[in-house]
Design a protein around this motif. Sequence first.
Motif, PDB file in Angstrom:
ATOM      1  N   ALA A  65     -40.924 -11.512  27.738  1.00 47.20           N
ATOM      2  CA  ALA A  65     -41.412 -10.177  28.089  1.00 47.20           C
ATOM      3  C   ALA A  65     -42.250  -9.612  26.950  1.00 47.20           C
ATOM      4  O   ALA A  65     -41.877  -9.730  25.779  1.00 47.20           O
ATOM      5  CB  ALA A  65     -40.249  -9.240  28.389  1.00 47.20           C
ATOM      6  N   LEU A  66     -43.363  -9.011  27.297  1.00 48.22           N
ATOM      7  CA  LEU A  66     -44.193  -8.281  26.344  1.00 48.22           C
ATOM      8  C   LEU A  66     -43.778  -6.820  26.411  1.00 48.22           C
ATOM      9  O   LEU A  66     -43.891  -6.186  27.468  1.00 48.22           O
ATOM     10  CB  LEU A  66     -45.673  -8.420  26.685  1.00 48.22           C
ATOM     11  CG  LEU A  66     -46.643  -7.642  25.784  1.00 48.22           C
ATOM     12  CD1 LEU A  66     -46.613  -8.185  24.355  1.00 48.22           C
ATOM     13  CD2 LEU A  66     -48.060  -7.699  26.354  1.00 48.22           C
ATOM     14  N   LEU A  67     -43.263  -6.284  25.295  1.00 49.64           N
ATOM     15  CA  LEU A  67     -42.910  -4.866  25.218  1.00 49.64           C
ATOM     16  C   LEU A  67     -44.044  -4.152  24.499  1.00 49.64           C
ATOM     17  O   LEU A  67     -44.316  -4.416  23.327  1.00 49.64           O
ATOM     18  CB  LEU A  67     -41.609  -4.663  24.443  1.00 49.64           C
ATOM     19  CG  LEU A  67     -40.371  -5.413  24.913  1.00 49.64           C
ATOM     20  CD1 LEU A  67     -39.151  -4.991  24.095  1.00 49.64           C
ATOM     21  CD2 LEU A  67     -40.121  -5.212  26.391  1.00 49.64           C
ATOM     22  N   VAL A  68     -44.701  -3.246  25.198  1.00 47.70           N
ATOM     23  CA  VAL A  68     -45.827  -2.488  24.647  1.00 47.70           C
ATOM     24  C   VAL A  68     -45.303  -1.084  24.364  1.00 47.70           C
ATOM     25  O   VAL A  68     -45.081  -0.291  25.274  1.00 47.70           O
ATOM     26  CB  VAL A  68     -47.013  -2.461  25.631  1.00 47.70           C
ATOM     27  CG1 VAL A  68     -48.195  -1.731  25.006  1.00 47.70           C
ATOM     28  CG2 VAL A  68     -47.409  -3.884  26.032  1.00 47.70           C
ATOM     29  N   ILE A  69     -45.117  -0.789  23.079  1.00 48.51           N
ATOM     30  CA  ILE A  69     -44.421   0.417  22.648  1.00 48.51           C
ATOM     31  C   ILE A  69     -45.393   1.575  22.370  1.00 48.51           C
ATOM     32  O   ILE A  69     -46.280   1.459  21.511  1.00 48.51           O
ATOM     33  CB  ILE A  69     -43.601   0.139  21.364  1.00 48.51           C
ATOM     34  CG1 ILE A  69     -42.707  -1.100  21.506  1.00 48.51           C
ATOM     35  CG2 ILE A  69     -42.809   1.374  20.941  1.00 48.51           C
ATOM     36  CD1 ILE A  69     -41.571  -0.966  22.463  1.00 48.51           C
ATOM     37  N   ASP A  70     -45.259   2.656  23.090  1.00 47.13           N
ATOM     38  CA  ASP A  70     -45.859   3.965  22.769  1.00 47.13           C
ATOM     39  C   ASP A  70     -47.363   3.931  22.484  1.00 47.13           C
ATOM     40  O   ASP A  70     -47.848   4.615  21.571  1.00 47.13           O
ATOM     41  CB  ASP A  70     -45.141   4.593  21.573  1.00 47.13           C
ATOM     42  CG  ASP A  70     -43.657   4.769  21.797  1.00 47.13           C
ATOM     43  OD1 ASP A  70     -43.191   4.636  22.939  1.00 47.13           O
ATOM     44  OD2 ASP A  70     -42.942   5.023  20.810  1.00 47.13           O
ATOM     45  N   VAL A  71     -48.116   3.198  23.254  1.00 46.93           N
ATOM     46  CA  VAL A  71     -49.572   3.176  23.078  1.00 46.93           C
ATOM     47  C   VAL A  71     -50.123   4.380  23.840  1.00 46.93           C
ATOM     48  O   VAL A  71     -50.625   4.272  24.949  1.00 46.93           O
ATOM     49  CB  VAL A  71     -50.180   1.834  23.524  1.00 46.93           C
ATOM     50  CG1 VAL A  71     -51.694   1.825  23.297  1.00 46.93           C
ATOM     51  CG2 VAL A  71     -49.525   0.681  22.756  1.00 46.93           C
ATOM     52  N   GLN A  72     -49.982   5.545  23.187  1.00 44.82           N
ATOM     53  CA  GLN A  72     -50.267   6.830  23.825  1.00 44.82           C
ATOM     54  C   GLN A  72     -51.394   7.576  23.120  1.00 44.82           C
ATOM     55  O   GLN A  72     -51.584   7.469  21.909  1.00 44.82           O
ATOM     56  CB  GLN A  72     -48.995   7.687  23.811  1.00 44.82           C
ATOM     57  CG  GLN A  72     -47.895   7.119  24.681  1.00 44.82           C
ATOM     58  CD  GLN A  72     -46.567   7.797  24.443  1.00 44.82           C
ATOM     59  OE1 GLN A  72     -45.691   7.220  23.808  1.00 44.82           O
ATOM     60  NE2 GLN A  72     -46.417   9.022  24.948  1.00 44.82           N
ATOM     61  N   ARG A  73     -52.098   8.381  23.896  1.00 49.85           N
ATOM     62  CA  ARG A  73     -53.244   9.144  23.383  1.00 49.85           C
ATOM     63  C   ARG A  73     -52.864  10.110  22.268  1.00 49.85           C
ATOM     64  O   ARG A  73     -53.669  10.400  21.395  1.00 49.85           O
ATOM     65  CB  ARG A  73     -53.907   9.895  24.520  1.00 49.85           C
ATOM     66  CG  ARG A  73     -54.566   8.968  25.507  1.00 49.85           C
ATOM     67  CD  ARG A  73     -55.239   9.722  26.625  1.00 49.85           C
ATOM     68  NE  ARG A  73     -55.836   8.753  27.542  1.00 49.85           N
ATOM     69  CZ  ARG A  73     -56.350   9.082  28.695  1.00 49.85           C
ATOM     70  NH1 ARG A  73     -56.352  10.348  29.098  1.00 49.85           N
ATOM     71  NH2 ARG A  73     -56.878   8.156  29.469  1.00 49.85           N
ATOM     72  N   GLY A  74     -51.645  10.608  22.287  1.00 46.59           N
ATOM     73  CA  GLY A  74     -51.211  11.555  21.264  1.00 46.59           C
ATOM     74  C   GLY A  74     -51.263  10.992  19.855  1.00 46.59           C
ATOM     75  O   GLY A  74     -51.338  11.745  18.888  1.00 46.59           O
ATOM     76  N   PHE A  75     -51.251   9.667  19.727  1.00 52.23           N
ATOM     77  CA  PHE A  75     -51.340   9.064  18.394  1.00 52.23           C
ATOM     78  C   PHE A  75     -52.763   9.083  17.850  1.00 52.23           C
ATOM     79  O   PHE A  75     -52.993   8.694  16.699  1.00 52.23           O
ATOM     80  CB  PHE A  75     -50.762   7.648  18.393  1.00 52.23           C
ATOM     81  CG  PHE A  75     -49.262   7.650  18.361  1.00 52.23           C
ATOM     82  CD1 PHE A  75     -48.577   8.160  17.275  1.00 52.23           C
ATOM     83  CD2 PHE A  75     -48.531   7.151  19.420  1.00 52.23           C
ATOM     84  CE1 PHE A  75     -47.187   8.174  17.233  1.00 52.23           C
ATOM     85  CE2 PHE A  75     -47.142   7.152  19.395  1.00 52.23           C
ATOM     86  CZ  PHE A  75     -46.473   7.671  18.305  1.00 52.23           C
ATOM     87  N   ASP A  76     -53.712   9.541  18.641  1.00 53.37           N
ATOM     88  CA  ASP A  76     -55.079   9.741  18.147  1.00 53.37           C
ATOM     89  C   ASP A  76     -55.240  11.120  17.501  1.00 53.37           C
ATOM     90  O   ASP A  76     -56.284  11.416  16.922  1.00 53.37           O
ATOM     91  CB  ASP A  76     -56.095   9.578  19.282  1.00 53.37           C
ATOM     92  CG  ASP A  76     -56.170   8.146  19.778  1.00 53.37           C
ATOM     93  OD1 ASP A  76     -55.826   7.223  19.012  1.00 53.37           O
ATOM     94  OD2 ASP A  76     -56.575   7.951  20.951  1.00 53.37           O
ATOM     95  N   ASP A  77     -54.221  11.959  17.591  1.00 54.04           N
ATOM     96  CA  ASP A  77     -54.239  13.293  16.995  1.00 54.04           C
ATOM     97  C   ASP A  77     -54.370  13.162  15.475  1.00 54.04           C
ATOM     98  O   ASP A  77     -53.615  12.407  14.854  1.00 54.04           O
ATOM     99  CB  ASP A  77     -52.946  14.030  17.349  1.00 54.04           C
ATOM    100  CG  ASP A  77     -52.964  15.481  16.929  1.00 54.04           C
ATOM    101  OD1 ASP A  77     -53.015  15.736  15.712  1.00 54.04           O
ATOM    102  OD2 ASP A  77     -52.898  16.352  17.808  1.00 54.04           O
ATOM    103  N   PRO A  78     -55.313  13.879  14.860  1.00 49.55           N
ATOM    104  CA  PRO A  78     -55.496  13.761  13.406  1.00 49.55           C
ATOM    105  C   PRO A  78     -54.300  14.243  12.586  1.00 49.55           C
ATOM    106  O   PRO A  78     -54.187  13.919  11.397  1.00 49.55           O
ATOM    107  CB  PRO A  78     -56.739  14.613  13.121  1.00 49.55           C
ATOM    108  CG  PRO A  78     -56.905  15.489  14.311  1.00 49.55           C
ATOM    109  CD  PRO A  78     -56.269  14.795  15.478  1.00 49.55           C
ATOM    110  N   GLY A  79     -53.392  14.969  13.202  1.00 46.81           N
ATOM    111  CA  GLY A  79     -52.225  15.468  12.485  1.00 46.81           C
ATOM    112  C   GLY A  79     -51.304  14.366  11.964  1.00 46.81           C
ATOM    113  O   GLY A  79     -50.487  14.609  11.071  1.00 46.81           O
TER     114      GLY A  79
END
Length: 185
Positions: free
Chosen positions: A8-22
């Motif tokens: 199984a390939l587990l793809v963890i939290d590849v979410q747009r919010g991680f593009d936030d500069p904060g």
Amino acid sequence: MDIADDAALLVIDVQRGFDDPGWGPRDNPDAEANIGRLVAAWTDAGRPVVLVRHDSEEEGSPLAPGTPGNALKDVVADAAHELLVSKEVNSAFHGRPDLDAWLRERGIRQLVVCGIQTNMCVETTARVGGNLGYDVIVPLDATHTFDLEGPGGIRLTAAELARATAVNLDGGEFARVVSTDDVVG
């Protein structure tokens, strides 16, 4: 590298919010491209893909449900997958639905773990998976993280944290740390 037909390939939290500069400075600008390569390889081989989404309960979090940042990034948003796990903590094994039960019902014993953040949810998921007896593989170049400050003002760069994760996982025998090329061959 031997990858099981049902790994199984587990793809963890590849979410747009991680593009936030904060979040601050990040490492590995190629992470998303390598994640995309893994997803394509799994899809082509008919192996199971599990997407994991962090549904933050912290007020103002860019990963909170109902915010644009909670959405998956384009590289995985339309990916064919067998399961979507929602979690509020660092490990995909502590989300809903029960990942361990799902894997065991299918007899899956090998996991390839990629995603965001290397030293947080990827490392924690890999450690728990190793503790549960899975054969865990982490292609480190299919992860990324951010600089982080700890006690007493100690600050580690994202690259230093990624190296520490590699040592923790591989040296601690939780997982084998490899490259995307090793996995997709």
